[in-house]
Design an enzyme around this catalytic site. Structure first.
Site, mmCIF file in Angstrom:
data_model
loop_
_atom_site.group_PDB
_atom_site.id
_atom_site.type_symbol
_atom_site.label_atom_id
_atom_site.label_comp_id
_atom_site.label_asym_id
_atom_site.label_seq_id
_atom_site.Cartn_x
_atom_site.Cartn_y
_atom_site.Cartn_z
ATOM 1 N N GLN A 26 3.114 9.997 1.121
ATOM 2 C CA GLN A 26 4.418 9.332 1.158
ATOM 3 C C GLN A 26 5.293 9.713 -0.034
ATOM 4 O O GLN A 26 6.475 9.408 -0.057
ATOM 5 C CB GLN A 26 4.248 7.816 1.231
ATOM 6 C CG GLN A 26 3.649 7.358 2.549
ATOM 7 C CD GLN A 26 3.467 5.869 2.574
ATOM 8 O OE1 GLN A 26 2.427 5.367 2.151
ATOM 9 N NE2 GLN A 26 4.476 5.167 3.053
ATOM 10 N N HIS A 64 -2.370 7.663 6.891
ATOM 11 C CA HIS A 64 -1.396 8.563 6.257
ATOM 12 C C HIS A 64 -2.059 9.837 5.746
ATOM 13 O O HIS A 64 -1.462 10.914 5.792
ATOM 14 C CB HIS A 64 -0.695 7.878 5.074
ATOM 15 C CG HIS A 64 0.492 7.064 5.447
ATOM 16 N ND1 HIS A 64 1.625 7.603 6.017
ATOM 17 C CD2 HIS A 64 0.737 5.740 5.306
ATOM 18 C CE1 HIS A 64 2.519 6.649 6.217
ATOM 19 N NE2 HIS A 64 1.999 5.500 5.799
ATOM 20 N N CYS A 103 6.183 0.270 7.346
ATOM 21 C CA CYS A 103 5.835 1.411 6.517
ATOM 22 C C CYS A 103 7.018 1.746 5.627
ATOM 23 O O CYS A 103 8.158 1.817 6.112
ATOM 24 C CB CYS A 103 5.483 2.612 7.409
ATOM 25 S SG CYS A 103 5.028 4.080 6.482
ATOM 26 N N LEU A 104 6.756 1.953 4.354
ATOM 27 C CA LEU A 104 7.832 2.277 3.424
ATOM 28 C C LEU A 104 8.532 3.579 3.802
ATOM 29 O O LEU A 104 9.705 3.758 3.483
ATOM 30 C CB LEU A 104 7.283 2.363 2.000
ATOM 31 C CG LEU A 104 6.684 1.070 1.442
ATOM 32 C CD1 LEU A 104 6.100 1.309 0.053
ATOM 33 C CD2 LEU A 104 7.710 -0.048 1.420
ATOM 34 N N GLY A 161 0.830 -1.189 0.000
ATOM 35 C CA GLY A 161 0.000 0.000 0.000
ATOM 36 C C GLY A 161 0.868 1.243 0.000
ATOM 37 O O GLY A 161 2.043 1.191 0.396
ATOM 38 N N HIS A 185 -4.262 1.577 7.451
ATOM 39 C CA HIS A 185 -2.903 2.128 7.533
ATOM 40 C C HIS A 185 -2.745 3.280 6.540
ATOM 41 O O HIS A 185 -2.226 4.349 6.900
ATOM 42 C CB HIS A 185 -1.891 1.009 7.237
ATOM 43 C CG HIS A 185 -0.473 1.442 7.216
ATOM 44 N ND1 HIS A 185 0.409 1.128 8.224
ATOM 45 C CD2 HIS A 185 0.244 2.154 6.308
ATOM 46 C CE1 HIS A 185 1.605 1.640 7.938
ATOM 47 N NE2 HIS A 185 1.525 2.262 6.772
ATOM 48 N N GLU A 186 -3.183 3.081 5.313
ATOM 49 C CA GLU A 186 -3.014 4.111 4.283
ATOM 50 C C GLU A 186 -3.925 5.313 4.518
ATOM 51 O O GLU A 186 -3.504 6.460 4.307
ATOM 52 C CB GLU A 186 -3.221 3.524 2.884
ATOM 53 C CG GLU A 186 -2.285 2.390 2.513
ATOM 54 C CD GLU A 186 -0.805 2.676 2.728
ATOM 55 O OE1 GLU A 186 -0.393 3.861 2.696
ATOM 56 O OE2 GLU A 186 -0.050 1.722 2.944
#
Length: 168
Positions: free
Chosen positions: A51, A147, A101-102, A46, A143-144
């Site tokens: 991000q 963000h 998380c990226l 995701g 999660h996304e």
């Protein structure tokens, strides 16, 4: 074509609340294509526009093939772009699970999330979409969407571990 790149903590863009998308067209399609590219290159499931330093309420997610993660069988999820998503928990059932998380490489945390959610959003053309997600699929969306509100998974847990990412 604009090439977007991943940003990392402590970049302040990750803590800002994103703006709703009101214009649908080529620029949005380009953003979604770039988000999918970055997500796949980084081997994520995701990604949210913040991000990439873009303050828009856009997320993408994909689980290309079934996999096992922390002892759980994860079903595939086709590439999905959700514009201006809103989520609603279904029932009271929550589950804890590991998240990474990226934008926070080398860490993961044990986070409690709703097991079942419904969502409403718009697709890449601005049409209304709705759906239901459970377990890992629901975890990705939650999660996304966090963000989009400037919330990181580390805000939702005090159980964080640091690890060294293996070379690919």
């Amino acid at each position: 074509m604009t090439e977007y790149t991943l940003i990392y903590v402590p970049d302040p863009a990750l803590r800002a609340k994103s703006q709703p998308v009101s214009t649908f067209g080529a620029e949005l399609r380009e953003l979604v294509d770039n988000m999918a590219r970055v997500m796949r290159e980084e081997k994520g499931v995701g990604l949210a526009a913040p991000q990439l330093g873009i303050s828009q309420r856009v997320i993408v997610l994909e689980v290309a093939q079934a996999l096992e993660r922390d002892g759980e069988l994860i079903e595939p999820v086709p590439l999905t772009a959700l514009i201006n998503p809103q989520i609603t928990p279904v029932g009271n059932d929550k589950a804890e699970g590991w998240e990474g998380c990226l934008s926070i490489p080398g860490q993961r945390g044990y986070v409690e999330r709703w097991r079942h959610i419904t969502y409403t959003a718009q697709d890449i053309n601005g049409r209304a979409v709705q759906g239901r997600a459970s377990d890992f699929h629901a975890r990705i969306i939650q999660h996304e969407v966090d963000h989009l509100d400037g919330i990181l998974y580390t805000d939702r847990t005090d159980q964080v571990e640091t690890f060294v990412r293996p070379a690919s």
